[in-house]
Design a protein around this motif. Structure first.
Motif, PDB file in Angstrom:
ATOM      1  N   ASP A  28       1.081  -1.195   0.069  1.00 45.66           N
ATOM      2  CA  ASP A  28      -0.051   0.028  -0.049  1.00 45.66           C
ATOM      3  C   ASP A  28       0.946   1.228  -0.030  1.00 45.66           C
ATOM      4  O   ASP A  28       1.303   1.719   1.105  1.00 45.66           O
ATOM      5  N   GLY A  29       1.250   1.887  -1.317  1.00 46.00           N
ATOM      6  CA  GLY A  29       2.366   2.735  -1.256  1.00 46.00           C
ATOM      7  C   GLY A  29       3.724   2.123  -1.707  1.00 46.00           C
ATOM      8  O   GLY A  29       3.643   1.131  -2.469  1.00 46.00           O
ATOM      9  N   PHE A  30       4.714   2.722  -1.602  1.00 40.13           N
ATOM     10  CA  PHE A  30       5.940   2.356  -2.073  1.00 40.13           C
ATOM     11  C   PHE A  30       6.522   1.035  -1.305  1.00 40.13           C
ATOM     12  O   PHE A  30       6.917   0.192  -1.862  1.00 40.13           O
ATOM     13  N   LEU A  31       6.641   1.277   0.198  1.00 39.74           N
ATOM     14  CA  LEU A  31       7.228   0.031   0.837  1.00 39.74           C
ATOM     15  C   LEU A  31       6.204  -0.228   2.126  1.00 39.74           C
ATOM     16  O   LEU A  31       6.500  -1.208   2.988  1.00 39.74           O
ATOM     17  N   THR A  32       4.953   0.246   2.244  1.00 42.61           N
ATOM     18  CA  THR A  32       4.070  -0.156   3.162  1.00 42.61           C
ATOM     19  C   THR A  32       3.562  -1.435   2.941  1.00 42.61           C
ATOM     20  O   THR A  32       2.737  -1.339   1.924  1.00 42.61           O
ATOM     21  N   VAL A  33       3.532  -2.333   3.891  1.00 44.17           N
ATOM     22  CA  VAL A  33       2.853  -3.548   3.568  1.00 44.17           C
ATOM     23  C   VAL A  33       1.366  -3.454   4.197  1.00 44.17           C
ATOM     24  O   VAL A  33       0.846  -2.797   5.066  1.00 44.17           O
ATOM     25  N   LYS A  34       0.321  -3.867   3.111  1.00 47.74           N
ATOM     26  CA  LYS A  34      -0.987  -3.852   3.547  1.00 47.74           C
ATOM     27  C   LYS A  34      -1.192  -4.486   4.612  1.00 47.74           C
ATOM     28  O   LYS A  34      -0.648  -5.483   5.065  1.00 47.74           O
ATOM     29  N   PRO A  35      -2.422  -4.280   5.557  1.00 47.60           N
ATOM     30  CA  PRO A  35      -2.791  -5.071   6.585  1.00 47.60           C
ATOM     31  C   PRO A  35      -3.580  -6.298   6.414  1.00 47.60           C
ATOM     32  O   PRO A  35      -3.114  -7.250   6.990  1.00 47.60           O
ATOM     33  N   ARG A  36      -3.886  -6.517   4.972  1.00 47.33           N
ATOM     34  CA  ARG A  36      -4.569  -7.832   4.769  1.00 47.33           C
ATOM     35  C   ARG A  36      -4.349  -7.701   3.398  1.00 47.33           C
ATOM     36  O   ARG A  36      -4.710  -6.649   2.680  1.00 47.33           O
ATOM     37  N   CYS A  37      -4.621  -8.964   2.715  1.00 51.57           N
ATOM     38  CA  CYS A  37      -4.770  -9.305   1.131  1.00 51.57           C
ATOM     39  C   CYS A  37      -6.192  -8.839   0.827  1.00 51.57           C
ATOM     40  O   CYS A  37      -7.233  -9.446   1.460  1.00 51.57           O
ATOM     41  N   SER A  38      -6.373  -8.122  -0.227  1.00 52.07           N
ATOM     42  CA  SER A  38      -7.578  -7.640  -0.888  1.00 52.07           C
ATOM     43  C   SER A  38      -8.374  -8.788  -1.527  1.00 52.07           C
ATOM     44  O   SER A  38      -9.675  -8.929  -1.613  1.00 52.07           O
ATOM     45  N   ALA A  39      -7.535 -10.071  -1.843  1.00 54.82           N
ATOM     46  CA  ALA A  39      -8.111 -11.038  -2.529  1.00 54.82           C
ATOM     47  C   ALA A  39      -8.379 -12.307  -1.699  1.00 54.82           C
ATOM     48  O   ALA A  39      -9.622 -12.676  -1.779  1.00 54.82           O
ATOM     49  N   CYS A  40      -7.607 -12.689  -0.918  1.00 56.12           N
ATOM     50  CA  CYS A  40      -7.939 -13.709   0.215  1.00 56.12           C
ATOM     51  C   CYS A  40      -8.139 -13.582   1.498  1.00 56.12           C
ATOM     52  O   CYS A  40      -8.497 -14.129   2.298  1.00 56.12           O
ATOM     53  N   GLY A  41      -7.801 -12.230   1.991  1.00 58.48           N
ATOM     54  CA  GLY A  41      -7.794 -11.870   3.315  1.00 58.48           C
ATOM     55  C   GLY A  41      -6.824 -12.365   4.372  1.00 58.48           C
ATOM     56  O   GLY A  41      -7.040 -12.148   5.657  1.00 58.48           O
ATOM     57  N   LEU A  42      -5.714 -12.632   3.609  1.00 57.73           N
ATOM     58  CA  LEU A  42      -4.512 -13.042   4.566  1.00 57.73           C
ATOM     59  C   LEU A  42      -4.048 -11.810   5.449  1.00 57.73           C
ATOM     60  O   LEU A  42      -4.037 -10.717   4.908  1.00 57.73           O
ATOM     61  N   ASP A  43      -4.138 -12.044   6.794  1.00 58.38           N
ATOM     62  CA  ASP A  43      -3.533 -11.139   7.820  1.00 58.38           C
ATOM     63  C   ASP A  43      -1.998 -10.872   7.644  1.00 58.38           C
ATOM     64  O   ASP A  43      -1.151 -11.647   7.926  1.00 58.38           O
ATOM     65  N   LEU A  44      -1.513  -9.702   7.029  1.00 59.72           N
ATOM     66  CA  LEU A  44      -0.233  -9.567   6.937  1.00 59.72           C
ATOM     67  C   LEU A  44       0.530  -8.931   8.023  1.00 59.72           C
ATOM     68  O   LEU A  44       1.722  -8.474   7.660  1.00 59.72           O
ATOM     69  N   ALA A  45      -0.028  -9.017   9.145  1.00 62.62           N
ATOM     70  CA  ALA A  45       0.603  -8.502  10.432  1.00 62.62           C
ATOM     71  C   ALA A  45       1.992  -9.175  10.626  1.00 62.62           C
ATOM     72  O   ALA A  45       2.848  -8.671  11.312  1.00 62.62           O
ATOM     73  N   PHE A  46       2.192 -10.239  10.201  1.00 60.18           N
ATOM     74  CA  PHE A  46       3.350 -11.084  10.417  1.00 60.18           C
ATOM     75  C   PHE A  46       4.602 -10.548   9.734  1.00 60.18           C
ATOM     76  O   PHE A  46       5.725 -10.860   9.902  1.00 60.18           O
ATOM     77  N   ALA A  47       3.972  -9.617   8.725  1.00 58.51           N
ATOM     78  CA  ALA A  47       5.218  -9.256   7.739  1.00 58.51           C
ATOM     79  C   ALA A  47       6.181  -8.082   8.275  1.00 58.51           C
ATOM     80  O   ALA A  47       5.733  -7.040   8.503  1.00 58.51           O
ATOM     81  N   ASP A  48       7.173  -8.441   8.795  1.00 56.80           N
ATOM     82  CA  ASP A  48       8.095  -7.443   9.313  1.00 56.80           C
ATOM     83  C   ASP A  48       9.637  -7.911   8.752  1.00 56.80           C
ATOM     84  O   ASP A  48      10.384  -8.768   9.407  1.00 56.80           O
ATOM     85  N   SER A  49       9.922  -7.193   7.374  1.00 59.19           N
ATOM     86  CA  SER A  49      11.176  -7.617   6.965  1.00 59.19           C
ATOM     87  C   SER A  49      12.348  -6.980   7.579  1.00 59.19           C
ATOM     88  O   SER A  49      13.586  -7.215   7.410  1.00 59.19           O
ATOM     89  N   GLY A  50      12.135  -5.748   8.361  1.00 55.61           N
ATOM     90  CA  GLY A  50      13.454  -5.013   9.073  1.00 55.61           C
ATOM     91  C   GLY A  50      14.014  -4.462   8.107  1.00 55.61           C
ATOM     92  O   GLY A  50      13.721  -3.845   6.830  1.00 55.61           O
ATOM     93  N   ASP A  51      15.434  -4.449   8.405  1.00 56.48           N
ATOM     94  CA  ASP A  51      16.540  -3.727   7.100  1.00 56.48           C
ATOM     95  C   ASP A  51      17.010  -4.930   6.561  1.00 56.48           C
ATOM     96  O   ASP A  51      17.845  -4.687   5.703  1.00 56.48           O
ATOM     97  N   GLY A  52      16.630  -6.120   6.476  1.00 54.74           N
ATOM     98  CA  GLY A  52      17.079  -7.094   5.529  1.00 54.74           C
ATOM     99  C   GLY A  52      17.313  -6.739   3.838  1.00 54.74           C
ATOM    100  O   GLY A  52      18.029  -6.787   3.431  1.00 54.74           O
ATOM    101  N   PRO A  53      15.782  -6.118   3.532  1.00 58.09           N
ATOM    102  CA  PRO A  53      15.891  -5.780   2.101  1.00 58.09           C
ATOM    103  C   PRO A  53      16.907  -4.782   1.815  1.00 58.09           C
ATOM    104  O   PRO A  53      17.768  -5.000   0.793  1.00 58.09           O
TER     105      PRO A  53
END
Length: 123
Positions: A28-53
């Motif tokens: 949702d934007g350039f690097l902001t992960v959406k709260p959930r998938c608009s297609a399947c509803g997967l909760d993306l709260a687990f997504a924390d890539s930190g400084d890895g990328p």
């Protein structure tokens, strides 16, 4: 309960798609992960890539661009301002161009391997 075909983390991550269904947009934007998938509803709260990328992008871009700058310096010996004009925008383009796909890949790999934030075991 809906069952989803297992998606390739590389394919979904690099395209910025949901790691479970491969359809919904991840960002949702350039690097902001959406709260959930608009297609399947997967909760993306687990997504924390930190400084890895950012680390992977800096290492990759630094290696490639420094090698290119070294070759240009040895072969043509241009003045410093030519290096700045050529390699300054190139560094920005490569780093910004790779940052979003790498973050998508990290999130997809977190989903695939069930990576979560570390927790201490309570006794």
């Amino acid at each position: 309960m809906t069952y989803y075909q297992e998606q390739s983390p590389v394919a979904t991550g690099l395209r910025g798609r949901c790691p479970r269904c491969g359809e919904g947009h991840l960002f949702d934007g350039f690097l902001t992960v959406k709260p959930r998938c608009s297609a399947c509803g997967l909760d993306l709260a687990f997504a924390d890539s930190g400084d890895g990328p950012a680390v992977f992008v800096i290492l990759f871009a630094g290696f490639i661009i420094c090698a290119m700058a070294l070759v240009v310096e040895v072969r043509y010996e241009p003045p410093f301002w030519v290096h700045a004009v050529i390699f300054g925008p190139l560094v920005l383009a490569v780093c910004l161009g790779l940052l979003r796909p790498m973050k998508g890949l990290m999130v997809a790999l977190q989903y695939r391997h069930g990576a979560r934030e570390g927790r201490l075991d309570s006794e």
